[in-house]
Structure formats: structure tokens, C-alpha cells
Design a protein around this motif. Structure first.
Motif, short mmCIF file in Angstrom:
data_model
loop_
_atom_site.label_atom_id
_atom_site.label_comp_id
_atom_site.label_asym_id
_atom_site.label_seq_id
_atom_site.Cartn_x
_atom_site.Cartn_y
_atom_site.Cartn_z
N GLY A 1 3.34 -17.45 -17.76
CA GLY A 1 3.39 -17.68 -19.21
C GLY A 1 3.51 -19.16 -19.54
O GLY A 1 3.36 -20.03 -18.69
N ALA A 2 3.80 -19.42 -20.80
CA ALA A 2 3.92 -20.80 -21.27
C ALA A 2 5.10 -21.51 -20.60
O ALA A 2 6.12 -20.90 -20.30
CB ALA A 2 4.11 -20.82 -22.79
N ALA A 3 4.92 -22.78 -20.33
CA ALA A 3 5.98 -23.62 -19.78
C ALA A 3 5.87 -24.98 -20.46
O ALA A 3 4.86 -25.67 -20.31
CB ALA A 3 5.83 -23.76 -18.27
N ASP A 4 6.90 -25.34 -21.22
CA ASP A 4 6.81 -26.53 -22.05
C ASP A 4 8.08 -27.36 -21.99
O ASP A 4 9.19 -26.82 -22.08
CB ASP A 4 6.55 -26.15 -23.51
N LEU B 1 10.49 -17.94 -4.33
CA LEU B 1 11.37 -18.58 -5.30
C LEU B 1 11.21 -17.98 -6.68
O LEU B 1 12.19 -17.73 -7.38
CB LEU B 1 11.09 -20.09 -5.33
N ARG B 2 9.98 -17.71 -7.08
CA ARG B 2 9.75 -17.03 -8.36
C ARG B 2 10.44 -15.67 -8.38
O ARG B 2 11.08 -15.29 -9.37
CB ARG B 2 8.25 -16.85 -8.60
N ALA B 3 10.33 -14.92 -7.29
CA ALA B 3 10.96 -13.60 -7.20
C ALA B 3 12.48 -13.72 -7.27
O ALA B 3 13.15 -12.89 -7.90
CB ALA B 3 10.54 -12.90 -5.92
N SER B 4 13.04 -14.73 -6.64
CA SER B 4 14.49 -14.95 -6.68
C SER B 4 14.97 -15.19 -8.11
O SER B 4 16.00 -14.66 -8.54
CB SER B 4 14.85 -16.14 -5.79
N GLY C 1 8.23 -12.21 -11.02
CA GLY C 1 8.25 -13.66 -10.90
C GLY C 1 6.92 -14.28 -11.25
O GLY C 1 6.85 -15.32 -11.93
N ARG C 2 5.85 -13.66 -10.82
CA ARG C 2 4.50 -14.17 -11.14
C ARG C 2 4.27 -14.17 -12.64
O ARG C 2 3.79 -15.17 -13.21
CB ARG C 2 3.44 -13.32 -10.44
#
Length: 216
Positions: A21-24, A204-207, A15-16
Motif C-alpha cells: 500500500g501507500a508509504a509516505d 520482516l514484513r511477516a514479523s 505483510g506483503r
């Protein structure tokens, strides 16, 4: 099903890395006809107006202004699409319920939300955000009914948890779990979050990483 410590750690790291990474931002749609072509896996964030969707997206991606935030309910007026590291599309949906705009516009957003939920074949899960101070409300239940009917998987994310005392947190978790226990499309694990303190953001990222791994 319980997961061991190694699996938990692996999901947390996945998740991390996903959200490091990129988020656009890449597309906005205010009606069904202009939705972008379906590609890969898509998740959506839904919730009542001013529940904190944009703040949570910013915390999730580690960016201060990826999604626009406002103290005015109804600021998000369209479906906003974000590309996450080329692996996932994240959709910020207009808030439902009260909004400080004309009723006709709110009705149009509501219709768009329902059409989107029913017709998006690559939609892997909807994360339904609920203000932990207030719990599930009738307009939340109406959206959950829609998701159950459309057989779209959803998971409850409780927001603004920093505003609750410890005893209140467990009571809210228990009440929410009981409310979704018999709902066919509800994912049973509830995520408790605070965008202000970052509590629950790793969970939440892990989920989401787990969902992608299961989808392949």
C-alpha cells in the motif's frame, strides 16, 4: 512457538499487502518538542551509523527512495516518520555510534533517541539493526540496555547478510541469540536480511504483520 504452514503463509501475505500500500514521509523531528502526536501503532528502526536502516526501509516498502540513503555515516540527522498504508507509523532513527559530524550533534541525536524510546507510549517495537558482518557491539548493547530498562519490545534484524558465507551466517545467528537470551524486552526471533538481494524482507514484513495482529 512454532507456527504451521498455513499461518506462515497468511502472515507472509498480510505483510506483503501491508507494504504494497501507500508509504509516505509525513514528519521529521530533531528534538522532543516537535514530535508528531501519537497515533495508532508505531515501530522504529534503530542501529549504528551506516548499518543500512534507510536501505532496509526502502526494500521493505518496495520503493527506491522513500528513505534517503548515503555511504556517509550520520546522514540521517533526525527522527523521520513514515505513514504505512494508514495502518502503521514507521520511524527511521538517527544512527548511533560513529558519525562523520561534530560530537555535539551526535550527543544531541543520542539524547533525542533515548528520550523518544522512553516516552513514546504507542511504540510497539523497535527493530534494532545489526551489521551481520560484525555482530553486536558495545554501543548496540547500550541501546538494548535502554530498551530493557524502558520495557520497550525490540527485535534484532541482521543486515547485509549477502556479505557472509553460509557457515558464517549460522555462527552469527547463534551468537546473537545467545547474547539476547536473558534480555527481558528482546523478542527471541532474529531476522536475517539483505537489502541488496531482498533476502529476509518477506520475513520482516511477516514479523511486522504478526505484531500488528497481536496488538489488534
Amino acid at each position: 512457538m512454532a507456527r504451521d504452514a498455513d499461518e506462515e503463509a497468511a502472515l507472509a501475505e498480510a505483510g506483503r499487502l501491508l507494504f504494497a500500500g501507500a508509504a509516505d514521509f509525513f514528519h521529521a523531528a530533531d528534538k522532543l518538542a516537535v514530535l508528531p502526536p501519537m497515533r495508532g501503532h508505531e515501530i522504529a528502526f534503530a542501529g549504528r551509523s551506516n548499518v543500512g536502516k534507510s536501505s532496509l526501509i526502502n526494500a521493505l516498502t518496495g520503493r527506491n527512495a522513500l528513505a534517503r540513503t548515503s555511504h556517509t555515516p550520520g546522514r540521517t540527522q533526525q527522527l523521520n516518520f513514515f505513514d504505512i498504508a494508514g495502518r502503521l507509523t514507521l520511524v527511521d532513527m538517527p544512527g548511533y555510534g560513529y558519525a562523520a559530524v561534530e560530537k555535539a550533534k551526535v550527543a544531541a541525536w543520542t539524547a533525542l533517541i533515548h528520550d523518544y524510546l522512553r516516552g513514546r507510549a504507542n511504540l510497539a517495537r523497535v527493530y534494532v539493526l545489526v551489521d551481520s558482518r560484525h555482530g553486536l557491539k558495545p554501543n548496540d548493547a547500550a541501546v538494548l540496555d535502554e530498551l530493557d530498562k524502558a520495557a520497550v519490545s525490540y527485535q534484532i534484524v541482521l543486515t547485509k547478510a549477502d556479505a557472509l558465507k553460509q557457515a558464517e551466517i549460522q555462527a552469527r545467528l547463534d551468537a546473537t541469540a545467545a547474547a539476547i537470551a536473558r534480555r527481558p524486552a528482546a523478542f527471541p526471533e532474529i531476522v536475517l536480511t539483505s537489502s541488496r538481494t531482498d533476502d529476509g524482507i518477506q520475513d520482516l514484513r511477516a514479523s511486522i504483520a504478526r505484531l500488528l495482529a497481536e496488538r489488534g
